[in-house]
Each structure stands twice: as C-alpha cells, then as structure tokens.
Design a protein around this motif. Sequence first.
Motif, PDB file in Angstrom:
ATOM      1  N   LYS A 653      16.683  35.682  -0.727  1.00 39.83           N
ATOM      2  CA  LYS A 653      17.112  35.440   0.652  1.00 39.83           C
ATOM      3  C   LYS A 653      18.619  35.545   0.809  1.00 39.83           C
ATOM      4  O   LYS A 653      19.120  35.803   1.916  1.00 39.83           O
ATOM      5  CB  LYS A 653      16.631  34.067   1.114  1.00 39.83           C
ATOM      6  CG  LYS A 653      15.125  33.965   1.279  1.00 39.83           C
ATOM      7  CD  LYS A 653      14.725  32.599   1.809  1.00 39.83           C
ATOM      8  CE  LYS A 653      13.216  32.516   2.012  1.00 39.83           C
ATOM      9  NZ  LYS A 653      12.790  31.193   2.541  1.00 39.83           N
ATOM     10  N   GLU A 657      22.057  38.527   4.465  1.00 40.65           N
ATOM     11  CA  GLU A 657      23.287  38.635   5.249  1.00 40.65           C
ATOM     12  C   GLU A 657      23.922  40.008   5.108  1.00 40.65           C
ATOM     13  O   GLU A 657      24.250  40.678   6.110  1.00 40.65           O
ATOM     14  CB  GLU A 657      24.263  37.543   4.828  1.00 40.65           C
ATOM     15  CG  GLU A 657      25.554  37.563   5.630  1.00 40.65           C
ATOM     16  CD  GLU A 657      26.491  36.430   5.235  1.00 40.65           C
ATOM     17  OE1 GLU A 657      27.610  36.388   5.789  1.00 40.65           O
ATOM     18  OE2 GLU A 657      26.116  35.602   4.380  1.00 40.65           O
ATOM     19  N   CYS A 660      21.202  43.010   6.201  1.00 39.44           N
ATOM     20  CA  CYS A 660      20.973  43.106   7.641  1.00 39.44           C
ATOM     21  C   CYS A 660      22.175  43.712   8.356  1.00 39.44           C
ATOM     22  O   CYS A 660      22.027  44.347   9.408  1.00 39.44           O
ATOM     23  CB  CYS A 660      20.686  41.716   8.224  1.00 39.44           C
ATOM     24  SG  CYS A 660      19.028  41.087   7.827  1.00 39.44           S
ATOM     25  N   PRO A 673      15.907  36.548   8.780  1.00 40.80           N
ATOM     26  CA  PRO A 673      16.534  35.645   9.757  1.00 40.80           C
ATOM     27  C   PRO A 673      16.462  36.230  11.158  1.00 40.80           C
ATOM     28  O   PRO A 673      16.464  37.454  11.330  1.00 40.80           O
ATOM     29  CB  PRO A 673      17.978  35.543   9.242  1.00 40.80           C
ATOM     30  CG  PRO A 673      18.186  36.750   8.391  1.00 40.80           C
ATOM     31  CD  PRO A 673      16.855  37.064   7.781  1.00 40.80           C
ATOM     32  N   CYS A 676      18.860  39.251  12.290  1.00 41.94           N
ATOM     33  CA  CYS A 676      19.005  40.433  11.438  1.00 41.94           C
ATOM     34  C   CYS A 676      19.271  41.657  12.309  1.00 41.94           C
ATOM     35  O   CYS A 676      18.486  41.984  13.210  1.00 41.94           O
ATOM     36  CB  CYS A 676      17.766  40.627  10.596  1.00 41.94           C
ATOM     37  SG  CYS A 676      17.914  41.962   9.378  1.00 41.94           S
TER      38      CYS A 676
END
Length: 736
Positions: A653, A657, A660, A673, A676
């Motif tokens: 995970k 950041e 995406c 998330p 994204c």
Amino acid sequence: MAREQAGRGLALRGAVALPAGWASPQDLVRGAGARALACLAEEAGQRRLFPWLAVAFGAGILVFFAAADGLPALWAPLGAAGFCGLAAILARARPVALALMLGLAAGFLGFAAAAIRVAQVAAPVLPRTTIAPLAGFIESLDEREEGARVVVRVHRLGEMPAGERPERVRVSHRKADRLRPGDFIEAWARLLPPPEAARPGGYDFARDAYFRGVGAVGSLLGPATVVPPPVPPPPALRLSAAIDAARNALTRRITDANGGQAGAVAAALVTGKRGLIEPDTNETLRAAGIYHVVSISGLHMVLAAGVIFWLVRALLALAPGLALGWPIKKIAALAAMVGVTAYCVFSGWDLAAERSLVMTLVMLGAILVDRPALSLRNLALAALVALAREPEGLLGPSFQMSFAAVAGLVACARLVDGSLLRREAAGPLGRAFGWAAAALLGTLATTLVAQVATAPFATYHFQTVQPFGLVGNALTLPLVSVAVMPAAVLGILAYPFALDRPVWWAMGLAVRGMLDIAAWIRGFEHATLVVPAFGPWALGLLTLALLLLTLPASRLRWLGLGPAVAGIVLAATPPRHDLYVDREGAGAAVRGADGRLSTLGRPPPFVLEQWLKADGDARPRTDPSLARGEACDRLGCVATGPEGRRVALVKDKRAFEADCARADVVIARAAAPPGCAARLVIDRAFLAAHGATLVRFTPDGYALTTARRPGERPVWRLPPPAAAPAPEADETELEP
C-alpha cells in the motif's frame, strides 16, 4: 406484337426503364420465392426439417445461459412452448407456419430444460477461502504420479451450517496411498471457491464445477484419517464409490502389466483415468492430433460397440440354426447396446462419454427397428436427448466437437466410405487392392472431414492448430481400431478370470507404437501452431455455416458459404489486447515495444498459460523473456506499454502514493485510495465487480473487456465477498 412485348420489358411499374429481356424485381422475388419453396419441399420430402428442431432446442439453451439473470418461473417457458405447440396443430395445413411454431416450441423447451437443470444441481458454493476441518465420504479418487485428486461428499466443514457448506469439494492430497473410494475421512483442508475464467471468454471452471456439484476446490493439509462413518453412506454413493474403486484397481493392473507412459495411456483408454499420463505425453498426443483417443468419447463408444456387435454376430453365425432362424443382427445390436452402456458406467459416465453413449444407442436402436443406423435424423435425436439431460454441455467443446464431426461425416458419407474406389475387379488381387485403396481413402477422408468440421470449436476453445493431425490420425487410428480397442474389450472379458495380463501387455505394445508415431509427428517443425483467440461472434457464424452446409439436402446448403466467409474473416482478425489482468490482481501481462507480452508481478502459472495462448504466443510460461519488460522492487512493479502508457502493479500500500501520481494504469489486490489520480484503476473493488480484465490502449483512452458486467450474477457464481482478498491460490491444483 413484338413491339408490345418489348414495351412491357422496358418499363418497371411504369416508372423505371429496363433493357429488353431483363427481369423486373417482382419477377426476381417471385422466382427466388418459388425456388425457396421448392427447396423446402425437397427438405421436407427427405425428412431434413427434423434436425432443425434440435438446433432450435439448443438455441433456447443458449438464450438462457446468455441472457437469463437468475432462475425464471418455469410456467413461462413451458406455457409458451405449449402455446406454440397448439398453434402448430392449428397451422398444420400451412407448412411455413407449422415449421415456425414447432421451432419456437423447441426453443422454449430448451430454455425450460436449462432452467430445470440449474434448479436440480443448485448447491452452496464456498464464498471465500477457508481453512477448516473437513469430514466426509470419498466419492472418487484419481491417482497421479504424486498423490491423488479426491472428490469428497461433505459431512462436516468446520462450524459451517448445512445450508452454507458445499455438498462436494475437490481436493488434492500428496499422501493418498491408503485412501479408497467410499472411505469416510477427517482432515484439515484449505478450500477456496472454484475459480472463474482466467480471461474474458476463456474456460470457466466455476461453471463446470457448479454443474458437477463441486462447491470448493483446494488441498488437504496434513494426513487424512480414515474413521468409522457417523452415518451410513447413501446407496448411490456406495455404488459410485464401488465403481470408482474397481476402475482404480483395473488402472493399476494395466499400468503394472506395461509400465511407463504406455501403461498410463493404455489404462486411460480402458478406464478413463488419465491422472497418470504425464504432461509431456499429453502434449505429444495433442501435437499429433490424436489426444481425443485418450478421452472416453465417441471413438471409444463406437469401437467398443462395433467390437461387441461383430463378436456376438460372428459367434451366432457359427450356429446355422440360429443364423437362419433368428435375427442375429438385431441380437448383436442389442448385446452391443448393453455392453456399451456397461462400459460407459464403468469408465466414469462423464459428460463426453454420456453424449457419445446416447448417440451410439440411437444408432444401434435404428438397427433394431430396421432404419438406417447413421442419419442426420438420428443425430438430431441423440442431440435432443443429450441436451435435455445436460443442457450445459452445449457450452463445452466436447459436445460441440463430437456432434460437429458426426454431422460432417453424415453429410459427406459418400466421400468418407471409400465406395468410389470399390469396383468389381477380376481376381482376388484386384479386389484386395480395391478394398485396401477404399479403406485408405475412407480413413483419410474421414479424418479430413472431422478435422474441418471440428476446427472452429477446437481453435476457439484451445487456440491451437495441429497441421499434421491428418497424418497422425491416418497412421494411428487403424492401429487403435484393429489392435488397441479389440484388445481392450478382450482384456475386460478376461479380467474376471485373471487371464488379462498378457492381453494388457499386447495392448501396451500397440499403444507404444501409437506413442512412437505421435512423438515422430511432434518432431515436425510447426507441429503445433498457437493462434490468437477469436470472439463468440466468429464462432457463431462458423457454427451457422456448418449447420447450413450439413443439414440441408437441397441447394439451400450453399447459403452456408456466406457465414463461413464472414466467420473466417472475423476469426482471422481478432482484437489484440495490450494488458491482461488476473482476476485477483496478483499479476498482469502488458504488451512491450517488441509486440510481445511481458509479465508484471506473479500471475498464476495456469492463468499466464491461458493469456499466452489467447495472444497467439507459443512461448512456454517459464520463458525468461516474459519478465524482461518489468522493473520491480518490494513495493511493486512498473512497465511501459503501447502508446507510452505506464502500468504499475502495487504490491504494498505504500506504493499507492507514487504510482497513482505517475502511472496511467494502477493494478492492485488491495483497495486503492479514493484520491488515486491514475486514469484507470483496477483494484480490489473493480476486480470484485468485473473479474479478469483485458485492456486495449487507444489514442483516446482505454477499451475494456471484462469477464462479467457489474451486477451480473450467473447461477454458477456467488457475489464476490466484501472481505479482504483471498490468498493467492496454487493454480496447479485448479487446472481442469
């Protein structure tokens, strides 16, 4: 007078002038209608309209499986069929209306048969991966080189209530030496739902498992303990377990008499147990185009029935009183019917064997009532019986290929029987030469017709073509017909007397010859060609072409050339997908700059193999070039696809950041998330709704093809669980 006739030929409805001698559109329509009616009258006179009832019945089944969302009310299709039947009675004086109403009635009955079948086999399916204690009866056990594959009738599965636990599970076990069909076992098991298709349009194991009553697959963890059953086993289970135990015992006896792969193939030819055949041997048989020999199906049923028929008739003919006073041909046919039914029961009674049994019984039954044994009418009757019993078989390659082959052979009977070469010749040498040439031509023509008729279905389901299959069948089928199958029948007859070992040894010699021929053909360059997968529309057009080319007796058959050409064009130009995504998000394959696929992450081996075949890629799944285009670390993998699109596979995970923000496509087993920014996000929620996904990159965006539509709930699938994604499955345990 001549001027008046010329004037009539120059005007069309007083408005459009045509050259003299040209027919008007009305005349063309009337002429075409008259020719069509004449052809239909010829079809009716030769009783060629009845086979179309089987086609309509199958069309109703297709409509149910393609469009029905849940189980319909049975009164609707049955009532519609009754209404159409009544309308057919009232319209019996009008041939066109009569045929139309009968066809609609058959279609509604096919729809109803599919709905009834689904209701009959309805059983719980495991919704998520589960590790729990399992207790139940062993229904069947297929031995393999290491361990066995076991089907267990579930008595208890953890604390799961009876209304939620599967009725049957299929598990693999590496230490199954002491297990026998009928045993009641207790063991810990790791189970998961039957897997869906590896790609849209691919083989759906979940559907087949549903209709077999299997609600979960997996493996046993640790030893399996045989304990006294808490309840007596049902009579049907005792019978099926006893038959399976007898099959396993005979399989071991045949393999012990021969050893090696010749023994494994010989055992599969007799008992239908193919677990001991190694993958390399399977590939050799496929490359030679003779893998159908080891599947208990039409060839086995026909040869077994033929051997029994010939033996009984020959023995009866030895007694002049019986030969002159009794219908020994019908007695032999009846004996063949009993023998081939017993053989089907003993060989496992699977779907392919059952359909072949129905066809064989219909052919033998025609002898009892003094009708032609091989005709399209009998083939249609066999199809109706088989589809009424197991409508789901229409969706599989076994039904499609077996009936397509027989339809082609019946339609080309004059070509394949070799009678064109049989002429009265002077002397025994000339007659022997004529019969030998006729037999050779018949074998080659039979193989060619069967291969052409089955090619669309084989290519659609397996994405492979064997160019030398004609050679393989021509060289091995005479050996199978003359030596292998007669030895199999003789061995079964000698088995109760314990005199069968020499027979199995002799049969093994013939099987070794067959394997040697297959290995020789496999050594040819391009013995197996992998072709890209084409869509259902191409298969539908090719199927329509086959029906039009084989069922009509009149010139209407030439109508099949149109859909044949259109189907070939569609099949030859399938869409190419640039990204394949696993149904669980464990891995993907993206098209690189060289036009070939490379992997991202760790797609299951079986899934990767299906992707490569669908793409027309002959590389094995272990080819190191498949991982050439990826850049991976502990958090994920990144690759660049066509149009410069950046594809990221998220393993952790913490990679969301960066991926995406930079990637065009993000693939993840976890939930992405909400913010994204990738243009296409294929995460847990997306895969739960769509399943396996194919992506084609376009200048304007993406074209998606998914295994299912959101909200779609076929009867053999449960809604995806909302819990955390299941652990990665070992696809080697899930291969059909």
